[in-house]
Design a protein around this motif. Structure first.
Motif, short mmCIF file in Angstrom:
data_model
loop_
_atom_site.label_atom_id
_atom_site.label_comp_id
_atom_site.label_asym_id
_atom_site.label_seq_id
_atom_site.Cartn_x
_atom_site.Cartn_y
_atom_site.Cartn_z
N CYS A 1 24.60 21.40 47.91
CA CYS A 1 25.32 21.66 49.28
C CYS A 1 24.78 19.85 50.20
O CYS A 1 25.68 19.47 50.91
N PHE A 2 24.09 19.23 49.52
CA PHE A 2 24.47 17.70 49.66
C PHE A 2 25.19 17.17 49.94
O PHE A 2 26.48 16.29 50.05
N VAL A 3 25.96 17.34 48.31
CA VAL A 3 26.87 17.01 47.59
C VAL A 3 28.36 17.28 48.35
O VAL A 3 28.74 16.49 48.86
N ALA A 4 28.67 18.95 48.41
CA ALA A 4 29.13 19.13 49.42
C ALA A 4 29.73 19.07 50.47
O ALA A 4 31.21 19.00 50.55
N ALA A 5 28.82 18.48 51.08
CA ALA A 5 28.73 18.42 52.52
C ALA A 5 28.90 16.26 53.08
O ALA A 5 29.04 16.27 53.94
#
Length: 142
Positions: A99-103
Motif C-alpha cells: 500500500c505504501f508503494v502503491a500510494a
C-alpha cells in the motif's frame, strides 16, 4: 548523608504479553518501553527517533491503544498486551508495504513502523474509518 551508602535503585521484573506471548523482562528504573523492547528483548522494529514522544517512530499498541514507547515507562506495561511491528502477521506487513508503494509513500522505512502501528490501532477501533479520522489519527507522526 555523608558516610552512608547510596541507595541502589532496584530493577523491576515486568510480566506482560508482547506479540501474543507472555514475557518477563528486567526493567531498569525509569527505562522506557522503547529501551526495553530494543535493548532487552532485541525487538528493533520500533525506531528511536526524537526520544521525547513527538515523532511517532516508536509507536506500539498497548491494550489496543497506540502509544509512543519512548515516553512510556516500561514498568507500566505490567499485565498489559503489547503489540509491536514484529507482532503483526506477515501478510499484514506485506499488505502495508504494498500500500505504501502503491500510494507513492514508500520511504526509507524509519518512520513507517510507527505510522503502520498507529494505523493498525485505528483500524482495530474502526475497520472503515473516514479520511478525516485517518488524518487525525496520523497527525502526530512525522
Amino acid at each position: 548523608g555523608i558516610g552512608q551508602p547510596a541507595k541502589m535503585a532496584k530493577k523491576t521484573v515486568v510480566e506482560t504479553t508482547i506479540n501474543g506471548e507472555t514475557t518477563e523482562f528486567l526493567c531498569e528504573p525509569g527505562q522506557s518501553l522503547l529501551g526495553a523492547l530494543r535493548d532487552v528483548m532485541e525487538m528493533t522494529g520500533s525506531k528511536e527517533g526524537c526520544l521525547t514522544g513527538d515523532c511517532g517512530a516508536c509507536t506500539v499498541i498497548v491494550d489496543g491503544r497506540a502509544v509512543v514507547s519512548c515516553a512510556q515507562n516500561a514498568a507500566r506495561v505490567e499485565g498489559k498486551q503489547v503489540v509491536t511491528q514484529e507482532g503483526l502477521p506477515e501478510e499484514t506487513r506485506r499488505r502495508w508495504a504494498e500500500c505504501f508503494v502503491a500510494a507513492g509513500a514508500s520511504q526509507c522505512g524509519y518512520c513507517s513502523p510507527g505510522i503502520v502501528m498507529k494505523a493498525e490501532a485505528l483500524l482495530g477501533k474502526n475497520p472503515d474509518p473516514p479520511r478525516d479520522e485517518i488524518s487525525r489519527a496520523l497527525l502526530a507522526n512525522l
